[in-house]
Write a protein that holds these residues in place. Structure first.
Motif, PDB file in Angstrom:
ATOM      1  N   ILE A  70      -6.278   4.477 -15.454  1.00  0.00           N
ATOM      2  CA  ILE A  70      -5.893   4.259 -14.261  1.00  0.00           C
ATOM      3  C   ILE A  70      -4.720   3.376 -13.958  1.00  0.00           C
TER       4      ILE A  70
ATOM      5  N   LEU B 164      -0.809   3.656 -12.387  1.00  0.00           N
ATOM      6  CA  LEU B 164      -0.345   2.717 -11.388  1.00  0.00           C
ATOM      7  C   LEU B 164       0.953   2.133 -11.905  1.00  0.00           C
TER       8      LEU B 164
ATOM      9  N   TRP C 296     -13.402   5.910 -10.142  1.00  0.00           N
ATOM     10  CA  TRP C 296     -12.254   5.249  -9.416  1.00  0.00           C
ATOM     11  C   TRP C 296     -10.870   5.994 -10.175  1.00  0.00           C
TER      12      TRP C 296
ATOM     13  N   ALA D  64      -8.133   7.767  -7.639  1.00  0.00           N
ATOM     14  CA  ALA D  64      -6.941   7.256  -7.660  1.00  0.00           C
ATOM     15  C   ALA D  64      -6.178   8.250  -8.183  1.00  0.00           C
TER      16      ALA D  64
ATOM     17  N   GLU E 283      -0.609   1.287  -1.424  1.00  0.00           N
ATOM     18  CA  GLU E 283      -1.426   0.786  -2.763  1.00  0.00           C
ATOM     19  C   GLU E 283      -2.837   0.077  -2.337  1.00  0.00           C
TER      20      GLU E 283
ATOM     21  N   TYR F  54      -5.029   1.428  -1.039  1.00  0.00           N
ATOM     22  CA  TYR F  54      -6.008   2.724  -1.202  1.00  0.00           C
ATOM     23  C   TYR F  54      -6.591   2.511  -2.573  1.00  0.00           C
ATOM     24  N   TYR F  55      -5.854   2.226  -3.329  1.00  0.00           N
ATOM     25  CA  TYR F  55      -6.272   2.073  -4.997  1.00  0.00           C
ATOM     26  C   TYR F  55      -7.414   1.109  -5.106  1.00  0.00           C
TER      27      TYR F  55
ATOM     28  N   ALA G  24     -10.568   2.414  -3.210  1.00  0.00           N
ATOM     29  CA  ALA G  24     -11.136   3.484  -4.215  1.00  0.00           C
ATOM     30  C   ALA G  24     -11.969   2.679  -5.188  1.00  0.00           C
TER      31      ALA G  24
END
Length: 412
Positions: free
Chosen positions: A21, A25, A138, A142, A154, A156-157, A160
């Motif tokens: 993840i 990112l 997650w 993501a 950003e 949103y992550y 999540a």
């Protein structure tokens, strides 16, 4: 050792998901966006850990003594952390950011509280599955914007992450465990205050211990430079790979030492674990080399100082690991006051030294150097204190034996 293996296996897999993840990112988000994401996650992580750090110690090591007050203590600490996080974010973030951080702290606190419950029962399989489930959910959420090439904020992550933790609570817990947050009644608040006062140094050192790992990020945030904030946010994600060893070690060690009543038994546990230290150091260095070499391919050169920052920061998990058993020995001998004062003094000193370090190092390296100083002071004082305590205990034991021998001889 089976517990360590279970925790380590589960933690490796969950951290693998977490690494996937964060690499995604780090690679995809701009410096400014990743700085915003770093602030949100750092505040939420620090908030729930400042609640669950003391709870873990009281729930596992002193459950019988504080079991009637755990829920009230949890809610009191949680409300305090919500207040402090709101004050800290007030001038630097939007109202929406504050709200998201509050929700994140509440949900992650109850997720961790449920994990502590399974840790106390030594059900390490469910304990590990909870973290895997949260991170897997997650990762799926993501990945959606990247798979379908959707431009998304950003935040949103972070949302999540909250949703995935919430679903995990539903799967492994009960509905009533999701939002049991309420303002403690006057009687509960009074009894909890008494309980907190009795455990003031235990709670104090766990709060300090929760804050110390986030020292570099918070110092970076105060620069108001998105690049420095993103730099330490990315470094902390890579550092999580190394932290899993110390985390797995402490998760299993704490219940073992909680059941020990004699200092000699603690030292026996430490000696058994020390025999495996060379293997651990070799694996630790190997991971550092692999991560160091892979960094430029992940961030596409956005963070030129990141490899050096990571090398400096990689010292801190090792210092944390080697000092953890000695801290537990001090706790067994009512040394919580020494631990709290040591952690607090080290943290205050590293903050006070920032102007001095600013004259020696470029500012982007100051948070890393300050963190090393903090961990080094804590490790040195706690190890020295535990060894000194062992010598005192040995002398007292020898003196007691000699007195018993004299008493026996006087009876003849």
């Amino acid at each position: 050792m089976r517990g360590i293996l279970t925790i380590a296996t589960g933690d490796v897999f969950s951290k693998f998901l977490l690494v996937a993840i964060n690499l995604m990112l780090i690679r995809s988000l701009s410096v400014h966006d990743y700085a915003h994401f770093t602030i949100l996650t750092t505040v939420a992580y620090l908030g729930y850990q400042m609640v669950c750090g003391p709870l873990e110690r009281l729930y596992i090591a002193e459950h019988a003594k504080y079991k009637e007050h755990l829920t009230s203590i949890k809610n009191t600490l949680l409300l305090l952390c919500l207040l402090l996080s709101g004050i800290w974010l007030w001038k630097t973030s939007t109202a929406l950011d504050i709200f998201l951080c509050w929700v994140g702290i509440i949900v992650l606190t109850h997720h961790q509280y449920l994990k502590i419950h399974f840790q106390k029962k030594e059900d390490f399989t469910v304990y590990s599955l909870m973290e895997i489930c949260k991170n897997f959910g997650w990762l799926l959420l993501a990945a959606i914007p990247f798979i379908f090439k959707i431009q998304i904020n950003e935040a949103y992550y972070f949302e999540a992450l909250i949703f995935s933790a919430l679903v995990t609570i539903l799967i492994f817990g009960r509905v009533r465990q999701i939002f049991p947050l309420k303002i403690p009644e006057k009687g509960e608040l009074f009894s909890s205050a008494i309980a907190l006062k009795k455990a003031n140094f235990v709670i104090g050192y766990t709060l300090a211990g929760a804050a110390i790992p986030y020292y570099p990020v918070f110092v970076a945030v105060y620069t108001s430079e998105p690049y420095v904030t993103s730099l330490y946010g990315a470094a902390s994600r890579y550092l999580a790979i190394l932290n899993m060893a110390a985390f797995a070690f402490n998760t299993v060690l704490l219940p073992q030492l909680a059941s020990v009543n004699k200092v000699e038994e603690c030292w026996s546990i430490i000696k058994r674990l020390a025999k495996k230290l060379p293997i651990f150091i070799f694996c630790y260095l190997l991971v550092i080399v692999v991560v160091y070499l892979g960094m430029p391919f992940v961030d596409k050169g956005k963070y030129s100082e990141l490899p050096i920052i990571f090398l400096l920061m990689s010292i801190t998990p090792f210092l944390s690991l080697i000092s953890a058993p000695f801290i537990n020995i001090l706790l067994l001998n009512n040394g919580s006051r020494l631990i709290f004062l040591t952690m607090l003094s080290a943290l205050v000193l590293s903050i006070a030294m920032i102007p001095l370090m600013n004259k020696v190092f470029p500012f982007q390296y100051i948070p890393a150097v300050g963190s090393i100083i903090t961990y080094l002071l804590i490790a040195f004082i706690c190890i020295f204190g535990a060894i000194n305590m062992k010598d005192i205990y040995s002398k007292n034991s020898d003196q007691s034996v000699n007195e018993n021998v004299r008493d026996e001889n006087s009876t003849y």
